[in-house]
Enzyme design. Structure first.
Site, short mmCIF file in Angstrom:
data_model
loop_
_atom_site.label_atom_id
_atom_site.label_comp_id
_atom_site.label_asym_id
_atom_site.label_seq_id
_atom_site.Cartn_x
_atom_site.Cartn_y
_atom_site.Cartn_z
N PRO A 104 21.46 3.15 -47.40
CA PRO A 104 20.59 3.25 -46.08
C PRO A 104 21.18 2.23 -44.77
CG PRO A 104 19.66 3.02 -48.16
CD PRO A 104 20.89 2.71 -48.38
N TYR B 82 40.10 0.11 -53.27
CA TYR B 82 41.40 0.60 -53.05
C TYR B 82 41.54 2.12 -53.66
CZ TYR B 82 42.62 -4.14 -51.93
OH TYR B 82 42.80 -5.17 -51.21
N GLU C 71 39.39 14.13 -50.13
CA GLU C 71 37.99 14.46 -49.96
C GLU C 71 38.15 15.07 -48.34
OE1 GLU C 71 33.51 12.49 -48.82
OE2 GLU C 71 35.28 11.33 -50.01
#
Length: 389
Positions: free
Chosen positions: A130, A232, A241
């Protein structure tokens, strides 16, 4: 620039996946969007048919093909124009599972990787909190070493598959600064709670949640890789990704472009098709140029990733930045060409526009991409691959 030549096995995979999408996904998209639900059954069906993780090792339930098969997976899912489902499948397959495949023990692969690829277990990756996302060093979730186990306290935010997940690859501080450790966290652990995040701009069919950890006790066997090496591992994994994000953005833009091209040929105004007006022709021309540039950069990044792994940071970062930023522009122009109909849900452009907006935020914001590129180009910082074990 066209797609590379795929193998016969990969093309068979594409056709089977496309048939599944036509029969099991496309007829249900509007209902899922309206109800804002992510169907667990889709994971189960896709896993059973071998559609999840085509580039993962076959001994764990993957397809045993190379990374271009992941491009096929991303392309066909993107063409379904259901960004939320694509996000959930992406977060399941290409966020936590490459980490388990690369650094997990054999027991972890058998107990988590294999059932995830088979669709029997759903998973996610929990990094963002958050108080911040890009500043991994500022993470506050802490795992205290209690001798024979760890005690985890903290919270995570914007976690895809948070309420659906059977397990989560969780990052937590175990020391000062960037001393992070990764855990395979079972969501049935006492003290864990997942609360859905609602009222999002887009990605309505994606399960997004805030996670809470209160004195969650996890065994030492839950540690993924080596303790204190989590930062790492994450930095290496995030290249894949970002690469998949570039791929999915590119093909989402291609879907919108083809819709706009078809519509402009069929829709008439002042007695002739829109495609005969110079202003529309030039819009489509600019969209085509941007789309080809997205493909060229993304495919080059794939080639370098396959050859050099996570050390292809520069081109992957450039591809992610360029493809996500320009896909939004292409989709926006496609909506504009559709006029009032583009603003309506029936044509799918409104959904594509909403869903695409997340891409310049997730997997590293565009601002962070610029900062990374600046360090690599101006400061000539060299990325060094870290040993995974």
């Amino acid at each position: 620039m066209g797609l590379p030549l795929f193998t016969e096995e990969q093309e068979m995979y594409r056709q089977s996946l496309r048939r599944f999408i036509d029969s099991e996904i496309l007829p249900n998209v509007q209902h899922w969007e309206e109800e804002k639900i992510c169907e667990r059954s889709i994971f189960e069906k896709m896993g059973k048919l071998g559609f999840i993780g085509p580039n993962f090792p076959s001994e764990y339930g993957g397809g045993g093909m190379d990374f271009w098969s992941a491009v096929i997976f991303s392309q066909e899912i993107a063409y379904a124009n259901c960004g939320g489902l694509a996000m959930s499948l992406f977060a399941h397959t290409y966020l936590p599972l490459p980490l388990i495949n690369a650094i997990g023990t054999e027991d972890q692969k058998q107990n988590y990787l294999k059932p995830a690829l088979q669709g029997q277990k759903i998973c996610g990756l929990a990094i963002t909190e958050p108080s911040g996302g890009s500043d991994v060093g500022g993470m506050k979730t802490f795992a205290k070493d209690m001798g024979d186990h760890y005690l985890i306290n903290g919270s995570k935010m914007w976690i895809t598959n948070g309420t659906l997940a059977d397990f989560i690859v969780l990052s937590a501080k175990t020391g000062e600064g960037y001393d992070l450790t990764l855990f395979i966290f079972d969501t049935k652990t006492p003290g864990f709670q997942a609360i859905p995040v609602k009222h999002k701009l887009g990605m309505h069919t994606s399960d997004t949640s805030q996670l809470f950890f209160e004195n969650c006790k996890v065994p030492k066997t839950a540690v993924l890789g080596m303790p204190s090496m989590g930062f790492y591992y994450l930095m290496n994994n995030i290249q894949e990704e970002r690469l998949i994000a570039a791929v999915m953005s590119t093909f989402s833009a291609e879907w919108a472009f083809e819709k706009a091209k078809k519509y402009s040929r069929e829709r008439e105004s002042f007695g002739k098709p829109l495609a005969k007006f110079q202003v529309i022709r030039h819009k489509l021309s600019e969209m085509a140029v941007s789309l080809e540039a997205c493909k060229a950069l993304t495919f080059e990044a794939i080639h370098q990733f396959m050859a050099n792994g996570s050390t292809a940071t520069k081109v992957i970062t450039i591809a992610k930045l360029f493809a996500t930023e320009n896909s939004i522009k292409i989709i926006d122009e496609a909506l504009q060409i559709h006029g009032g109909w583009g603003y309506m849900e029936e044509y799918g452009l409104a959904r594509a526009w909403r869903d695409a907006r997340l891409t310049t935020i997730g997997a590293g914001t565009s601002e962070i991409m610029h900062e990374i590129i600046s360090k690599l180009v101006i400061d000539e910082v060299q990325h060094e691959r870290q040993l995974l074990r």
